[in-house]
Every structure is written in structure tokens, then in C-alpha cells.
Motif scaffolding. Structure first.
Motif, PDB file in Angstrom:
ATOM      1  N   ASP A 213       0.870  -1.173   0.000  1.00  0.00           N
ATOM      2  CA  ASP A 213       0.000   0.000   0.000  1.00  0.00           C
ATOM      3  C   ASP A 213       0.909   1.226   0.000  1.00  0.00           C
ATOM      4  O   ASP A 213       1.181   1.837   1.038  1.00  0.00           O
ATOM      5  N   THR A 214       1.378   1.571  -1.178  1.00  0.00           N
ATOM      6  CA  THR A 214       2.468   2.531  -1.329  1.00  0.00           C
ATOM      7  C   THR A 214       2.136   3.890  -0.728  1.00  0.00           C
ATOM      8  O   THR A 214       2.946   4.485  -0.013  1.00  0.00           O
ATOM      9  N   GLY A 215       0.951   4.401  -1.008  1.00  0.00           N
ATOM     10  CA  GLY A 215       0.578   5.719  -0.510  1.00  0.00           C
ATOM     11  C   GLY A 215       0.425   5.786   0.990  1.00  0.00           C
ATOM     12  O   GLY A 215       0.524   6.869   1.582  1.00  0.00           O
ATOM     13  N   ASN A 216       0.206   4.629   1.621  1.00  0.00           N
ATOM     14  CA  ASN A 216       0.083   4.572   3.081  1.00  0.00           C
ATOM     15  C   ASN A 216       1.332   4.016   3.755  1.00  0.00           C
ATOM     16  O   ASN A 216       1.312   3.735   4.959  1.00  0.00           O
ATOM     17  N   GLY A 242       3.201   8.805   7.733  1.00  0.00           N
ATOM     18  CA  GLY A 242       4.045   7.948   8.561  1.00  0.00           C
ATOM     19  C   GLY A 242       5.136   7.256   7.786  1.00  0.00           C
ATOM     20  O   GLY A 242       5.203   6.024   7.760  1.00  0.00           O
ATOM     21  N   PHE A 243       6.009   8.028   7.148  1.00  0.00           N
ATOM     22  CA  PHE A 243       7.102   7.434   6.382  1.00  0.00           C
ATOM     23  C   PHE A 243       8.415   7.592   7.134  1.00  0.00           C
ATOM     24  O   PHE A 243       8.565   8.449   8.009  1.00  0.00           O
ATOM     25  N   GLY A 244       9.381   6.755   6.784  1.00  0.00           N
ATOM     26  CA  GLY A 244      10.690   6.816   7.423  1.00  0.00           C
ATOM     27  C   GLY A 244      11.424   5.512   7.209  1.00  0.00           C
ATOM     28  O   GLY A 244      11.031   4.678   6.394  1.00  0.00           O
ATOM     29  N   PHE A 245      12.504   5.340   7.956  1.00  0.00           N
ATOM     30  CA  PHE A 245      13.273   4.099   7.883  1.00  0.00           C
ATOM     31  C   PHE A 245      13.462   3.567   9.295  1.00  0.00           C
ATOM     32  O   PHE A 245      14.126   4.190  10.127  1.00  0.00           O
ATOM     33  N   LYS A 246      12.854   2.417   9.555  1.00  0.00           N
ATOM     34  CA  LYS A 246      12.994   1.800  10.867  1.00  0.00           C
ATOM     35  C   LYS A 246      12.694   0.319  10.753  1.00  0.00           C
ATOM     36  O   LYS A 246      11.628  -0.073  10.289  1.00  0.00           O
ATOM     37  N   ASP A 247      13.641  -0.520  11.171  1.00  0.00           N
ATOM     38  CA  ASP A 247      13.410  -1.954  11.280  1.00  0.00           C
ATOM     39  C   ASP A 247      12.889  -2.261  12.677  1.00  0.00           C
ATOM     40  O   ASP A 247      13.217  -1.563  13.643  1.00  0.00           O
ATOM     41  N   LEU A 255       9.028   1.253   9.774  1.00  0.00           N
ATOM     42  CA  LEU A 255       8.663   2.353   8.890  1.00  0.00           C
ATOM     43  C   LEU A 255       9.207   2.107   7.487  1.00  0.00           C
ATOM     44  O   LEU A 255      10.329   1.617   7.316  1.00  0.00           O
ATOM     45  N   PHE A 256       8.401   2.469   6.493  1.00  0.00           N
ATOM     46  CA  PHE A 256       8.787   2.430   5.088  1.00  0.00           C
ATOM     47  C   PHE A 256       8.607   3.824   4.500  1.00  0.00           C
ATOM     48  O   PHE A 256       7.943   4.681   5.085  1.00  0.00           O
ATOM     49  N   ASP A 257       9.176   4.008   3.320  1.00  0.00           N
ATOM     50  CA  ASP A 257       8.937   5.233   2.567  1.00  0.00           C
ATOM     51  C   ASP A 257       8.647   4.833   1.121  1.00  0.00           C
ATOM     52  O   ASP A 257       9.543   4.618   0.327  1.00  0.00           O
ATOM     53  N   SER A 258       7.367   4.667   0.823  1.00  0.00           N
ATOM     54  CA  SER A 258       6.886   4.264  -0.500  1.00  0.00           C
ATOM     55  C   SER A 258       7.349   2.858  -0.902  1.00  0.00           C
ATOM     56  O   SER A 258       8.125   2.686  -1.847  1.00  0.00           O
ATOM     57  N   GLY A 274      10.569  -4.044  -1.752  1.00  0.00           N
ATOM     58  CA  GLY A 274      11.365  -2.972  -2.339  1.00  0.00           C
ATOM     59  C   GLY A 274      10.899  -1.645  -1.769  1.00  0.00           C
ATOM     60  O   GLY A 274       9.780  -1.219  -2.031  1.00  0.00           O
ATOM     61  N   ASP A 275      11.760  -0.998  -0.970  1.00  0.00           N
ATOM     62  CA  ASP A 275      11.403   0.231  -0.246  1.00  0.00           C
ATOM     63  C   ASP A 275      11.989   1.412  -1.018  1.00  0.00           C
ATOM     64  O   ASP A 275      13.143   1.795  -0.826  1.00  0.00           O
ATOM     65  N   GLU A 276      11.193   2.019  -1.878  1.00  0.00           N
ATOM     66  CA  GLU A 276      11.688   2.902  -2.935  1.00  0.00           C
ATOM     67  C   GLU A 276      12.531   4.072  -2.433  1.00  0.00           C
ATOM     68  O   GLU A 276      13.644   4.305  -2.897  1.00  0.00           O
ATOM     69  N   ARG A 277      12.030   4.841  -1.502  1.00  0.00           N
ATOM     70  CA  ARG A 277      12.700   6.089  -1.125  1.00  0.00           C
ATOM     71  C   ARG A 277      13.697   5.912   0.018  1.00  0.00           C
ATOM     72  O   ARG A 277      14.282   6.884   0.481  1.00  0.00           O
ATOM     73  N   ASN A 278      13.872   4.696   0.468  1.00  0.00           N
ATOM     74  CA  ASN A 278      14.922   4.421   1.444  1.00  0.00           C
ATOM     75  C   ASN A 278      16.149   3.812   0.777  1.00  0.00           C
ATOM     76  O   ASN A 278      17.079   3.437   1.439  1.00  0.00           O
TER      77      ASN A 278
END
Length: 278
Positions: A213-216, A242-247, A255-258, A274-278
């Protein structure tokens, strides 16, 4: 371009590499540079047919065949001149408009393509007299609810004897089940609209349907075993903000970013994202 892979279940594996910005899954021994050096302009998805990679080039409206033995690319179907259209037919006589998702149905030796700009699915033969033959798949139960507007991603349910696909449609914000009744006709059922720009779908060995769910900024799962096909978040925030980078061991704290691409590997490897913007 990002090529960051996030494993949801199990450990990271280099058996498959997801190039998030392209929605591209590349097999063992291949690299992103190898694929991009072939002259592709907008590679979106790849499927494996024996010793060949079949790649959608959305900008040139073609399906490219890349030999894993020689690294040589050939124009498989469509005409690589930015010319778009809806023509069925063989090879370069066929036309597409921004083809994106694709998958191989191995027991039928054919390829299914999400012809995004033409709002339809296409079948492409991969062997014998059908090799390179493009045919439009007709939806038998046509209605506004079951109409594609921007089909971008496909997944195959390998557990069934029929050809059962799942389709993510970015514009309708929906995921559909598609059952082919014969080679060019299908029944479509919309399973859920609980998404914002869904751009990838995958099916695990038990039939769970995962959706990017890319937009979310999250990964969701559809439970088709329950009435109403409930949708739940398994990883990520579930909001556009709620985007970002966190395992995290707790998927909902990650957290994901797109996230834009999914690959179900199974076993100890699980689901790769595949986490596009990270």
C-alpha cells in the motif's frame, strides 16, 4: 534510484534483488547495472521464462527479452518506438500502452501482462505456434465495480489448478481476483478498496495476499478466508505521513517510505519488500 530490500519474514537473501524504484526483481547473478545497460528506458517488472528474463519497458510500450546466457536483449512483443495502441497480433505487430506488471504462468507457457495505459490484461504465448502472440483478455462480468483503470501489478496463486491472478489497480485503489475461464476470457472480483496507490501484490504458500500500500507506507494482507475479505496492516505505519526508515521485530513499529515491490520467496526467506525512497 534506491535498491533497498526489506525482509518482512525471515532473513535477507540475495537470491532475489528488488530494485524498488523500478519494481524490478532480478535473479541470481544479475545486477541492476546489467539490466539498465541494455538500453531500457523505463523497466518496470520482470518475469523469468526458462533462460530468459521478460521485462516491461513502459516508456517504449514493449516487452523485452533478455537472455541470461548471453546478456543480449531482443524486442519480444510491441514496437519500440514509443508508439502505443491496442492491436493484438504477433511480435512487433502488437501494441501496448505503458505495460507494467507481468508474470509467467509456467504450466500454460504464457505470459500475462498488465497493460496499464490500456486498462486491460493481455496474454502472450511463450512457445510453439503461440510464441509471441498477443491477445486481449476479455472480462466476462463487466461492471463499473470490476473495471480496471490502472492495473499495475500481478501475482499468481500457484495452489490452484485454474489460472487465478491477483491484480493491484493504483487508480481504483483496489485489489482484484481474476480467474481465467479460458485463454482469453476471465471473471473478475474486486476484493477490497482499502488502499491508497497499491503498487505491488504477492501470494504466499497458504494463499495470503500481500499488498504494498504505497501511498500509506505499509504492507497489508487480505484474508480471503473470512467474510468481507478483511484487510490488516502487517508492517508499516498505514498513513501517508508515517514514512521513514525503521526496522523492528514488531512489523507495525517498522517504517517504510513508499514500498513499491514485493517478492514472496517462502521458507526462511519470507516476503521481500522494495522500499523505494529508502
Amino acid at each position: 534510484m534506491s535498491a533497498f530490500v526489506r525482509p518482512i519474514v525471515g532473513r535477507k537473501s540475495w537470491l532475489g534483488l528488488l530494485a524498488a524504484g523500478l519494481g524490478l526483481a532480478v535473479g541470481l547473478g544479475q545486477t541492476i547495472d546489467t539490466v539498465l545497460s541494455t538500453g531500457l528506458l523505463e523497466p518496470y517488472s520482470v518475469a523469468v521464462d526458462r533462460n530468459n528474463y521478460l521485462i516491461t519497458d513502459s516508456a517504449q510500450n514493449v516487452i523485452i527479452k533478455l537472455s541470461s546466457d548471453t546478456g543480449i536483449t531482443t524486442n519480444f512483443v510491441g514496437f519500440a518506438s514509443f508508439e502505443r495502441g491496442t492491436n493484438d497480433g504477433y511480435g512487433t505487430f502488437a501494441r501496448f500502452h505503458k505495460p507494467r506488471g507481468l508474470l509467467v504462468v509456467p504450466w500454460e507457457t504464457n505470459l500475462i501482462v498488465a497493460d496499464t495505459g490500456n486498462q486491460r490484461l493481455r496474454r502472450v504465448g511463450l512457445s510453439g505456434a503461440d510464441n509471441g502472440k498477443v491477445e486481449t483478455i476479455t472480462i466476462l462480468n463487466t461492471s463499473a465495480e470490476n473495471r480496471f483503470l490502472s492495473p499495475v501489478a500481478l501475482a499468481l496463486d500457484n495452489r490452484t489448478n485454474d489460472i487465478r491472478l491477483y491484480v493491484a489497480d493504483e487508480q481504483t485503489r483496489s485489489v482484484y481476483r481474476v480467474i481465467l475461464t479460458n485463454r482469453t476470457e476471465a471473471i473478475v472480483t474486486r476484493l477490497s478498496t482499502n488502499f491508497f496507490r497499491p503498487r505491488a501484490v504477492a501470494v504466499d504458500d497458504s494463499g495470503r495476499i500481500f499488498v504494498a500500500d504505497t501511498g500509506n507506507n505499509c504492507i497489508k494482507v487480505i484474508d480471503v478466508s473470512k467474510p468481507g475479505n478483511p484487510v490488516n496492516i502487517i508492517a508499516g505505519s498505514g498513513t501517508p505521513e508515517g514514512f521513514g526508515f525503521k526496522d523492528s521485530p514488531d512489523g507495525k513499529q517498522a517504517l517504510f517510505d513508499s514500498p513499491v515491490s514485493l517478492l514472496w520467496v517462502g521458507g526462511n526467506l519470507g516476503l521481500l519488500v522494495g522500499d523505494e525512497r529508502n
